[in-house]
Structure formats: structure tokens, C-alpha cells
Design a protein around this motif. Sequence first.
Motif, PDB file in Angstrom:
ATOM      1  N   MET A   1       0.833  -1.191   0.000  1.00 46.88           N
ATOM      2  CA  MET A   1       0.000   0.000   0.000  1.00 46.88           C
ATOM      3  C   MET A   1       0.873   1.249   0.000  1.00 46.88           C
ATOM      4  SD  MET A   1      -3.152  -0.560   2.617  1.00 46.88           S
ATOM      5  CE  MET A   1      -4.341  -1.885   2.391  1.00 46.88           C
ATOM      6  N   HIS A   2       0.279   2.358  -0.383  1.00 47.55           N
ATOM      7  CA  HIS A   2       1.006   3.621  -0.338  1.00 47.55           C
ATOM      8  C   HIS A   2       1.450   3.889   1.095  1.00 47.55           C
ATOM      9  CE1 HIS A   2       1.917   7.874  -0.585  1.00 47.55           C
ATOM     10  NE2 HIS A   2       1.926   7.757  -1.897  1.00 47.55           N
ATOM     11  N   PRO A   3       2.692   4.329   1.313  1.00 54.24           N
ATOM     12  CA  PRO A   3       3.193   4.496   2.691  1.00 54.24           C
ATOM     13  C   PRO A   3       2.394   5.490   3.527  1.00 54.24           C
ATOM     14  CG  PRO A   3       4.716   5.439   1.070  1.00 54.24           C
ATOM     15  CD  PRO A   3       3.726   4.625   0.311  1.00 54.24           C
ATOM     16  N   ARG A   4       1.701   6.444   2.885  1.00 48.11           N
ATOM     17  CA  ARG A   4       0.893   7.389   3.668  1.00 48.11           C
ATOM     18  C   ARG A   4      -0.530   6.895   3.897  1.00 48.11           C
ATOM     19  NH1 ARG A   4       3.434  10.848   0.350  1.00 48.11           N
ATOM     20  NH2 ARG A   4       1.576  11.339  -0.865  1.00 48.11           N
ATOM     21  N   ASN A   5      -0.875   5.760   3.318  1.00 50.22           N
ATOM     22  CA  ASN A   5      -2.182   5.171   3.569  1.00 50.22           C
ATOM     23  C   ASN A   5      -2.242   4.758   5.037  1.00 50.22           C
ATOM     24  OD1 ASN A   5      -4.494   3.430   3.685  1.00 50.22           O
ATOM     25  ND2 ASN A   5      -4.274   3.005   1.503  1.00 50.22           N
TER      26      ASN A   5
ATOM     27  N   PRO B   1      -9.390   1.443   2.018  1.00 45.27           N
ATOM     28  CA  PRO B   1      -7.930   1.405   1.841  1.00 45.27           C
ATOM     29  C   PRO B   1      -7.500   1.526   0.381  1.00 45.27           C
ATOM     30  CG  PRO B   1      -8.617  -0.259   3.423  1.00 45.27           C
ATOM     31  CD  PRO B   1      -9.869   0.283   2.804  1.00 45.27           C
ATOM     32  N   ASN B   2      -8.187   0.830  -0.529  1.00 43.90           N
ATOM     33  CA  ASN B   2      -7.809   0.881  -1.943  1.00 43.90           C
ATOM     34  C   ASN B   2      -8.024   2.265  -2.522  1.00 43.90           C
ATOM     35  OD1 ASN B   2      -8.742   0.599  -4.986  1.00 43.90           O
ATOM     36  ND2 ASN B   2      -7.322  -1.071  -4.570  1.00 43.90           N
ATOM     37  N   ARG B   3      -9.152   2.872  -2.205  1.00 42.07           N
ATOM     38  CA  ARG B   3      -9.430   4.213  -2.731  1.00 42.07           C
ATOM     39  C   ARG B   3      -8.452   5.239  -2.160  1.00 42.07           C
ATOM     40  NH1 ARG B   3     -12.382   0.788  -5.051  1.00 42.07           N
ATOM     41  NH2 ARG B   3     -14.383   1.372  -5.981  1.00 42.07           N
ATOM     42  N   SER B   4      -8.004   5.029  -0.921  1.00 40.34           N
ATOM     43  CA  SER B   4      -7.019   5.942  -0.332  1.00 40.34           C
ATOM     44  C   SER B   4      -5.692   5.873  -1.075  1.00 40.34           C
ATOM     45  CB  SER B   4      -6.804   5.597   1.143  1.00 40.34           C
ATOM     46  OG  SER B   4      -8.009   5.718   1.875  1.00 40.34           O
ATOM     47  N   ASN B   5      -5.309   4.682  -1.560  1.00 35.93           N
ATOM     48  CA  ASN B   5      -4.080   4.554  -2.349  1.00 35.93           C
ATOM     49  C   ASN B   5      -4.093   5.490  -3.547  1.00 35.93           C
ATOM     50  OD1 ASN B   5      -2.691   2.615  -0.864  1.00 35.93           O
ATOM     51  ND2 ASN B   5      -3.584   0.899  -1.964  1.00 35.93           N
ATOM     52  N   TYR B   6      -5.203   5.542  -4.249  1.00 37.60           N
ATOM     53  CA  TYR B   6      -5.325   6.371  -5.450  1.00 37.60           C
ATOM     54  C   TYR B   6      -5.188   7.857  -5.080  1.00 37.60           C
ATOM     55  CZ  TYR B   6      -7.390   7.526 -10.100  1.00 37.60           C
ATOM     56  OH  TYR B   6      -7.634   7.984 -11.380  1.00 37.60           O
ATOM     57  N   ILE B   7      -5.853   8.266  -4.012  1.00 45.46           N
ATOM     58  CA  ILE B   7      -5.773   9.661  -3.566  1.00 45.46           C
ATOM     59  C   ILE B   7      -4.322  10.042  -3.253  1.00 45.46           C
ATOM     60  CG2 ILE B   7      -6.325  11.220  -1.640  1.00 45.46           C
ATOM     61  CD1 ILE B   7      -8.654  11.033  -3.486  1.00 45.46           C
ATOM     62  N   HIS B   8      -3.614   9.180  -2.540  1.00 49.86           N
ATOM     63  CA  HIS B   8      -2.233   9.506  -2.148  1.00 49.86           C
ATOM     64  C   HIS B   8      -1.302   9.502  -3.355  1.00 49.86           C
ATOM     65  CE1 HIS B   8      -2.936   9.882   2.069  1.00 49.86           C
ATOM     66  NE2 HIS B   8      -3.431   8.652   2.196  1.00 49.86           N
ATOM     67  N   TRP B   9      -1.570   8.662  -4.354  1.00 46.97           N
ATOM     68  CA  TRP B   9      -0.745   8.695  -5.564  1.00 46.97           C
ATOM     69  C   TRP B   9      -0.918  10.019  -6.296  1.00 46.97           C
ATOM     70  CZ3 TRP B   9      -2.113   7.383 -11.032  1.00 46.97           C
ATOM     71  CH2 TRP B   9      -0.984   7.326 -11.850  1.00 46.97           C
ATOM     72  N   ILE B  10      -2.147  10.482  -6.398  1.00 50.07           N
ATOM     73  CA  ILE B  10      -2.373  11.792  -7.023  1.00 50.07           C
ATOM     74  C   ILE B  10      -1.678  12.886  -6.214  1.00 50.07           C
ATOM     75  CG2 ILE B  10      -4.134  13.531  -7.531  1.00 50.07           C
ATOM     76  CD1 ILE B  10      -5.970  11.297  -8.405  1.00 50.07           C
TER      77      ILE B  10
ATOM     78  N   ALA C   1     -22.830   6.816  -6.472  1.00 45.60           N
ATOM     79  CA  ALA C   1     -23.637   7.149  -5.296  1.00 45.60           C
ATOM     80  C   ALA C   1     -22.743   7.280  -4.072  1.00 45.60           C
ATOM     81  CB  ALA C   1     -24.690   6.073  -5.064  1.00 45.60           C
ATOM     82  N   ASN C   2     -21.621   6.536  -4.064  1.00 46.53           N
ATOM     83  CA  ASN C   2     -20.735   6.548  -2.895  1.00 46.53           C
ATOM     84  C   ASN C   2     -19.912   7.823  -2.760  1.00 46.53           C
ATOM     85  OD1 ASN C   2     -18.033   6.047  -4.352  1.00 46.53           O
ATOM     86  ND2 ASN C   2     -19.260   4.313  -5.069  1.00 46.53           N
ATOM     87  N   CYS C   3     -19.630   8.512  -3.865  1.00 48.77           N
ATOM     88  CA  CYS C   3     -18.882   9.785  -3.852  1.00 48.77           C
ATOM     89  C   CYS C   3     -17.578   9.653  -3.049  1.00 48.77           C
ATOM     90  CB  CYS C   3     -19.764  10.888  -3.252  1.00 48.77           C
ATOM     91  SG  CYS C   3     -19.201  12.576  -3.513  1.00 48.77           S
ATOM     92  N   ILE C   4     -16.940   8.484  -3.142  1.00 51.30           N
ATOM     93  CA  ILE C   4     -15.845   8.169  -2.229  1.00 51.30           C
ATOM     94  C   ILE C   4     -14.612   9.044  -2.433  1.00 51.30           C
ATOM     95  CG2 ILE C   4     -14.984   6.315  -3.726  1.00 51.30           C
ATOM     96  CD1 ILE C   4     -14.992   6.299   0.134  1.00 51.30           C
ATOM     97  N   TYR C   5     -14.235   9.305  -3.685  1.00 56.80           N
ATOM     98  CA  TYR C   5     -13.008  10.071  -3.908  1.00 56.80           C
ATOM     99  C   TYR C   5     -13.126  11.523  -3.444  1.00 56.80           C
ATOM    100  CZ  TYR C   5     -11.107   6.111  -6.519  1.00 56.80           C
ATOM    101  OH  TYR C   5     -10.637   4.879  -6.873  1.00 56.80           O
ATOM    102  N   PRO C   6     -14.199  12.238  -3.789  1.00 57.71           N
ATOM    103  CA  PRO C   6     -14.325  13.590  -3.250  1.00 57.71           C
ATOM    104  C   PRO C   6     -14.365  13.626  -1.724  1.00 57.71           C
ATOM    105  CG  PRO C   6     -15.757  13.339  -5.148  1.00 57.71           C
ATOM    106  CD  PRO C   6     -15.222  11.969  -4.824  1.00 57.71           C
TER     107      PRO C   6
END
Length: 473
Positions: free
Chosen positions: A20-24, A96-105, A133-138
Motif C-alpha cells: 500500500m502507499h506508505p501514507r495510507n 484502503p484501496n481508494r485511499s491509495n489512489y488519492i495519495h498517488w495523485i 452514489a458513494n462519492c468516495i473520492y471527493p
Amino acid sequence: MGGGRKRRRQRDCSDAPPTMHPRNRYASSAPDFAALAALYPSFAPFVSVSASAGGGRATVDFTDFAATRELTRVLLLHDHGVNWWIPDGQLCPTVPNRSNYIHWIEDLLSSDLIPRISNSSETVRGFDIGTGANCIYPLLGASLLGWSFVGSEVTDVALEWAKKNVESNPHLAGLIEIRNANEVPCSSKSETVAEEAVRESTSEPVENVVRSIPPILVGVVKDSEIFDFCMCNPPFFESMEEAGLNPKTSCAGTAEEMACPGGEQAFITLIIEDSASLKNSFRWFTSMVGRKANLKLLVSKARAVGASVVKTTEFVQGQTARWGLAWSFIAPRKMVVRSSIPGKVHYSFMLQGLHRGNGAFQVLKSAEAFFCASNLSCKTDSLSFSIDVTLSDEQTEAAILDGDDLPGSIEDNSTKLHSTVTGASFRISVFEQMPGTLLIRGSLLNKSVSGTFSSLFSQLEETLKLEFVSKAR
């Protein structure tokens, strides 16, 4: 949008497995299901203790939609202070998976590779394609980093619940706008691009494409808008039947979220084509990719429309892997990131298991194309199967100013700037070890650009292995 795909367990034992991303926040320790169940009684019925799971460790049945939804709700509330819910049948994201994407950006934006757009605001602004419907990334981007978002959607249920999830968090509501992309008519250009993408990736009749893939960026992004990035969890599959093939995950999700004609390859191709029309509106374009086999073609498509930089990464959660693709049309501020291992003058790697048609000459030409795409001067010798690569004076000076050479004083760097560097910077050579196996060797010729050389050589290795080794499997 999107679905999952189990990654292969086979991996070269010499390579450290991706993490996982280290900041996750879940990288160092997974969520404690037992502790969460004690704090949130509504979660307790979904937690069981398995004797085979690490000596009585608490577990959750991830094939149960209700269980995964409640876990997501509890994690967002407990760890992020976010109130959240989705109705039955909608795609349920894993935090956790969606957080990886946010930290990569976050990494892409914080690097010096692509400068900020001059008239962009101080607050980072993102565009989430198909926020669901989940709006998870924002919700994650706003709560973790204070970013602002536009989240687009096309179905009434997704639009309704995305707005409800935003309104349920008054402390974040001012940062997130939900936009109806379905109000934008599909252009003739989008129709043509969609048809071409589907012809390449599926036998689905092309007349089904236009009504299945609504507008993505063009027409949805307003003329005056500037964004730091866009992101997308695309529909990975060509059909809902294909989406349901993994028995180890809950196959919740609507048809719009999970599938489209041509699958993710067709959908991301449309993002790439739209990006060419909006190259000055975004600092970075990104998308998640569910199948590694699609990366090579998508990287090629991004370069074909004129992207100046293309980046890829791997996201890991448990036994599931997905990949990230990012590209930009803005001229890079500097070529590469500084190497952490200065002074090395020779690098090498092997390409093994190659098909008969992929020999030293084909690899040499691909290496030449790689360096030319990075705006470097190349002199190729087909007899000796080598390429002399030369940085321009400006690129060499930038490398020295960035401390690319061995550590030295300001006076040392100043002196080097006034001494003209002549000749090639480094040489790439291709050797045939045996049929189907090639050795690629890099030799540093100008030590003042050692960091640039090592980083470029690593990128070359990744590119050639993706093109030739993945193709051979």
C-alpha cells in the motif's frame, strides 16, 4: 464506477512485493474488526472469529454486500469523520484501496515534474469522472487533504445519493459539487472515438456504444474551468456477466458502474481522447486500470495524442491489484526525479522469454523511441546495437542545479555550469545472451548527470518489460 480483478500470485522472488502507499493509514496495520465491532454495534453482526484466520482473528465476509457496506461506513466515520451511506445495488468501495489512489495523485501534484497551471487556485481542485452514489473520492480527498472536487454522474440514483453524502457532511459540503453529466449531448467526435475503441477491444456491435457511454469530460467541464487533476474508477468489464466471475468479492454495482461495451479499454480511451481537447484545463489526467494487459495500449494512446509525460503505478489491497495511469500535456519542469544512489556508471537488466519476432533490433528501436519521446537527442548504431543519448545544455544544467551529481558546494556547481559538456551523456547497448533473452546495458558517459541517467534507465526498463515481456506471456 468500476469493479475488481484478482491479481496473480506469481511474482519473481527477487522482487519485493508491492505494498500500500506508505501514507495510507492502513499500510502499517489493517483495520481491527473486533475493536470496530465493539465501538459500533451495527457492525458487530458482520464480524466473525475464524479459527483458521490467524489464531482466532476477527474476519468479515467480503462477498456479503451488507457487510462491506457497513465496514465502509464505519471506517469512513471512525477514521475520517465522514458520514456515509449507499442504497442496495450500488457499488460499494473499499476505503484502503481508494485511499491509495488519492495519495498517488498527491504524489503527482507535489512533485516538480509538472508545474501548476498559472491561473489555477491555491486550493487543489479535482474532477471525479463517475463519482457514483458513494462519492468516495471527493469525500476522501476533501477530508484527508482539503481538496475541492467536481464529481460527475449520469444516473438519477447516483446523483441523488452522491448529493446526500455531501450534504451529510456540512464541514465538507463547500468543497464538493455534484454535476449531472447526462445533460450534455454526446458529440459526433465522441461517437466516432467510442466506435473505434470498441472495434479494438470487443465484438460488441458499435451501435450499442453511443447510448452506453455518456459524455465524460468534453462538454461536462465548463470552458473557464481549471483543474489540477481528473480521476476515474472506470467500468472495468464488458458485461455484468463478466463482472460476476470473481466469487471472492461482492458483485454489487449498477450496470453503468461496472460495465460498458469495450470495457475499461474503450472507456479510458474516451478519457484520453477528451483530454486532448482539454489539455490546458488539467495539470494531470488519471484513471485507475483493472487489467495490467491494457496498460501498454493505453500508454501508447496517451502518447499518440501528444502527452508530454505518462506515468503508471500499482495499487495493492490484499490479493487484489489495480494500476494507475496518469498523463499530462504540460511541458515538464525537469526530466526525472533525482536518483538516491549517485555515482554508479553501469546499469543492466534482462528481457527474457521473448517471442522470435522480438529481437535486439526491435528492442533497440523501442529504446530509441522512448528517449526521443523524452526530447533527448539519440544517435543509433544498428551495427553495434547501441544508442548514444545526449542531454541538451539546458537539461544538463538543470541536472547539475538539482544536485544530480555527487554532493558539492554551490561554488562547485557554478563552476560546472561554466564548463561546456561535450559528447554523449550515456550509452544504451543491447546484447543477445541466447535465443529469447536480451541484456540491456546502460553506461554513464557524463558523471554530472548520474541521477538523471539512473532514473531514465529505470523508466526504460519498466517500458521495455511492459512492451516485450508482458506481450510474451
